[in-house]
Design a protein around this motif. Structure first.
Motif, short mmCIF file in Angstrom:
data_model
loop_
_atom_site.label_atom_id
_atom_site.label_comp_id
_atom_site.label_asym_id
_atom_site.label_seq_id
_atom_site.Cartn_x
_atom_site.Cartn_y
_atom_site.Cartn_z
N ASN A 292 4.81 -2.98 -0.90
CA ASN A 292 3.96 -1.80 -0.68
C ASN A 292 4.80 -0.66 -0.16
O ASN A 292 5.72 -0.87 0.64
CB ASN A 292 2.85 -2.12 0.33
CG ASN A 292 1.75 -2.92 -0.31
OD1 ASN A 292 1.83 -4.13 -0.42
ND2 ASN A 292 0.71 -2.25 -0.78
N GLN B 283 4.33 -0.73 -5.05
CA GLN B 283 2.88 -0.53 -5.19
C GLN B 283 2.32 0.34 -4.08
O GLN B 283 2.75 0.27 -2.93
CB GLN B 283 2.16 -1.86 -5.28
CG GLN B 283 2.40 -2.82 -4.15
CD GLN B 283 1.78 -4.20 -4.42
OE1 GLN B 283 1.31 -4.49 -5.53
NE2 GLN B 283 1.76 -5.04 -3.42
N ALA C 27 -4.63 1.53 -1.28
CA ALA C 27 -5.60 2.59 -0.94
C ALA C 27 -5.17 3.25 0.37
O ALA C 27 -5.24 4.47 0.52
CB ALA C 27 -6.98 1.97 -0.80
N GLY C 28 -4.69 2.41 1.30
CA GLY C 28 -4.23 2.94 2.59
C GLY C 28 -3.05 3.88 2.42
O GLY C 28 -2.96 4.92 3.09
N ASP D 226 -2.18 -0.67 -6.20
CA ASP D 226 -2.69 -1.88 -5.55
C ASP D 226 -4.20 -1.70 -5.26
O ASP D 226 -4.63 -0.60 -4.89
CB ASP D 226 -1.90 -2.03 -4.24
CG ASP D 226 -2.04 -3.37 -3.55
OD1 ASP D 226 -2.48 -4.32 -4.20
OD2 ASP D 226 -1.69 -3.45 -2.35
N ASP E 61 -7.92 -2.48 7.81
CA ASP E 61 -7.76 -1.11 7.34
C ASP E 61 -8.81 -0.74 6.29
O ASP E 61 -8.51 -0.08 5.30
CB ASP E 61 -6.36 -0.88 6.76
CG ASP E 61 -5.29 -1.01 7.83
OD1 ASP E 61 -5.65 -0.97 9.02
OD2 ASP E 61 -4.11 -1.12 7.48
N SER F 181 -3.87 -14.22 3.47
CA SER F 181 -4.66 -13.02 3.79
C SER F 181 -3.70 -11.90 4.16
O SER F 181 -2.57 -12.14 4.59
CB SER F 181 -5.62 -13.31 4.94
OG SER F 181 -4.91 -13.86 6.03
N HIS F 182 -4.17 -10.67 3.99
CA HIS F 182 -3.33 -9.51 4.30
C HIS F 182 -3.10 -9.40 5.81
O HIS F 182 -3.91 -9.88 6.60
CB HIS F 182 -4.01 -8.22 3.81
CG HIS F 182 -4.21 -8.17 2.32
ND1 HIS F 182 -5.40 -7.81 1.74
CD2 HIS F 182 -3.38 -8.43 1.29
CE1 HIS F 182 -5.29 -7.85 0.42
NE2 HIS F 182 -4.07 -8.23 0.12
N GLY F 183 -2.03 -8.74 6.17
CA GLY F 183 -1.78 -8.46 7.59
C GLY F 183 -0.93 -9.53 8.27
O GLY F 183 -0.48 -10.50 7.63
N LYS G 177 -2.20 -14.39 9.84
CA LYS G 177 -2.63 -15.24 8.73
C LYS G 177 -2.95 -16.65 9.21
O LYS G 177 -3.94 -17.24 8.82
CB LYS G 177 -1.51 -15.33 7.67
CG LYS G 177 -1.07 -13.98 7.13
CD LYS G 177 0.01 -14.16 6.09
CE LYS G 177 0.70 -12.85 5.74
NZ LYS G 177 -0.20 -11.82 5.23
N HIS H 34 -1.28 -12.47 -3.14
CA HIS H 34 -1.45 -11.37 -2.17
C HIS H 34 -1.22 -11.94 -0.77
O HIS H 34 -1.16 -13.15 -0.59
CB HIS H 34 -2.86 -10.78 -2.27
CG HIS H 34 -2.99 -9.77 -3.35
ND1 HIS H 34 -3.32 -8.46 -3.12
CD2 HIS H 34 -2.82 -9.88 -4.69
CE1 HIS H 34 -3.35 -7.81 -4.26
NE2 HIS H 34 -3.06 -8.64 -5.24
N GLY H 35 -1.11 -11.05 0.20
CA GLY H 35 -1.01 -11.50 1.59
C GLY H 35 0.13 -12.48 1.80
O GLY H 35 -0.02 -13.47 2.52
N ASN I 249 3.00 -10.21 -3.22
CA ASN I 249 2.77 -8.96 -2.49
C ASN I 249 3.27 -9.04 -1.04
O ASN I 249 2.90 -9.95 -0.30
CB ASN I 249 1.27 -8.65 -2.45
CG ASN I 249 0.76 -8.09 -3.75
OD1 ASN I 249 1.43 -8.20 -4.78
ND2 ASN I 249 -0.41 -7.48 -3.72
O1 LIG Z 1 -1.04 -8.25 -0.18
C1 LIG Z 1 -0.68 -7.22 0.37
C2 LIG Z 1 0.23 -7.29 1.53
O2 LIG Z 1 0.34 -8.61 2.08
P1 LIG Z 1 0.97 -8.83 3.52
O3 LIG Z 1 0.07 -8.19 4.52
O4 LIG Z 1 2.31 -8.23 3.50
O5 LIG Z 1 1.05 -10.31 3.69
C3 LIG Z 1 -1.10 -5.87 -0.16
O6 LIG Z 1 -1.70 -6.08 -1.41
C4 LIG Z 1 -2.16 -5.10 0.66
O7 LIG Z 1 -2.97 -4.40 -0.21
C5 LIG Z 1 -1.61 -4.04 1.51
O8 LIG Z 1 -0.81 -4.59 2.52
C6 LIG Z 1 -2.72 -3.23 2.18
O9 LIG Z 1 -2.15 -2.13 2.67
P2 LIG Z 1 -2.97 -0.94 3.34
O10 LIG Z 1 -4.24 -0.74 2.56
O11 LIG Z 1 -3.13 -1.31 4.76
O12 LIG Z 1 -2.03 0.20 3.14
#
Ligand SMILES: O=C(COP(=O)(O)O)[C@@H](O)[C@H](O)[C@H](O)COP(=O)(O)O
Length: 354
Positions: free
Chosen positions: A24, A48, A51-52, A83, A158, A197-199, A202, A232-233, A275
């Motif tokens: 990202n 990528q 939206a954020g 993304d 987010d 999961s994102h963030g 996890k 993802h995540g 991702n």
């Molecule tokens: O899978 C993702 C990232 O995974 P991660 O948190 O790094 O394990 C991305 O597809 C997310 O969409 C992205 O991190 C979301 O970003 P913001 O919307 O917070 O910018």
């Protein structure tokens, strides 16, 4: 080398048994870190914009920064991917502004929070595929909702992601549904739910196979062998950076990510796009905290941004190397999006569903 379609890179990765990190991007230093790492390791690139990121930087800034990367590194194939598009309108806008790949995330309704029905997801995804393929742009879909198999909760962060408790079925992509979805839509790549999961938060402990279902990847891949699977995540939440962040004033809690060796196992069974956002955020934050704590008289942002760029680059080099992308960029002969459109039209890229 011009902008290329994601389908071209993922097909190359499948033919040669490797996976591609999709990083990202939100700002100049992230893009430079990714490109310096790609140049050093001869790796193809997927960048990528979420939206954020579009909200933070604005779509024109993101696009021009990626175009600057293309101009600076003419020998590296680069995908500009959008993304998590929450609606066909968002995806169409991205295509109009020059993205070579889009994600139509119909797993959630247009509010990007409420889990959507299979029928809704298939309908909006097919709509985007019809438009995108006509101009050679690739499409990633998503089936299942990302969230924790440890807690059973969605992963709203987010403003994006399902809110509240989800059933086990929602948190785990079903192989039969995946086959039905790909047949109905013709997406090039499919993001699947397997417990990631994102963030940063996890897993509360290093994940076992019960909460990170790598076995599910194999079952899905067997049904849709030429649709590229997306994790993802999939940040690994580096423990060394977590320690540095907290050593220099941060208060992040104990947490664990997706181990790189589990991703490598996934790559052996059809995962082609991984991702990663959080790992670069953590490296960047840790490096800036450390730099500022150790250089209290400095006030030139270029100094601490340079430290952040170096830290992010090291993560990118490590992922390019572990996922097997290193050495692949120069083997790829770029295809124009027009040529990709012809290939879709002739049926050369049709999905195989078993
Ligand atoms: O899978 C993702 C990232 O995974 P991660 O948190 O790094 O394990 C991305 O597809 C997310 O969409 C992205 O991190 C979301 O970003 P913001 O919307 O917070 O910018």
């Amino acid at each position: 080398m011009p902008l290329v379609s994601m389908r071209q890179l993922l097909d190359h990765a499948a033919e040669n048994g490797y996976g591609l990190p999709a990083f990202n991007v939100n700002n100049l230093e992230q893009i430079q870190a990714i490109m310096e790492a790609a140049a050093e390791t001869n790796s193809p690139v997927i960048m990528q914009g979420s939206a954020g990121a579009r909200k933070y930087a604005g779509e024109p800034y993101l696009r021009h920064l990626i175009e600057a990367a293309i101009e600076t590194h003419p020998d590296i194939p680069i995908v500009m991917h959008q993304d998590h598009g929450a609606s066909p309108a968002i995806c169409i806008q991205s295509m109009r502004s020059g993205f070579s790949s889009v994600m139509m995330d119909g797993s959630l309704q247009e509010d990007a929070k409420t889990p959507a029905s299979f029928e809704y997801n298939a309908r909006v995804s097919k709509h985007v595929v019809d438009i995108a393929h006509a101009i050679g742009v690739s499409v990633e879909g998503e089936l299942g909702c990302l969230g924790s198999l440890e807690t059973g909760m969605g992963e709203k962060e987010d403003g994006h992601g399902a809110e509240g408790a989800l059933s086990h079925d929602q948190l785990l992509t079903d192989p039969n549904e995946a086959a039905e979805f790909v047949k109905a839509t013709g997406v090039d790549a499919l993001a699947i739910a397997i417990g990631t999961s994102h963030g940063a938060y996890k897993f509360t402990r290093p994940p076992t196979g019960a909460v990170l279902r790598i076995d599910r990847i194999k079952e899905i891949h067997a049904r849709i062998p030429n649709t590229h699977l997306v994790m993802h995540g999939s940040s690994s939440v580096p423990q060394d950076w977590l320690k540095i962040i907290n050593q220099y004033g941060g208060t992040m809690g104990e947490t664990y990510g997706v181990p790189v060796e589990e991703i490598v196992e996934g790559i052996k069974h059809g995962v082609r796009k991984i991702n990663i956002d959080t790992d670069l955020r953590m490296a960047s934050t840790g490096a800036i905290r450390k730099y500022l704590a150790e250089n209290t008289k400095d006030f030139d942002p270029r100094k601490y941004f340079a430290a952040a760029r170096k830290a992010m680059k090291e993560i990118c080099v490590a992922r390019y190397t572990a996922f097997g992308c290193a050495g692949q960029a120069s083997k790829i002969k770029p295809m124009s999006l027009e040529r990709m459109a012809e290939r879709y039209k002739k049926g050369e890229l049709n999905a195989i569903v078993k």
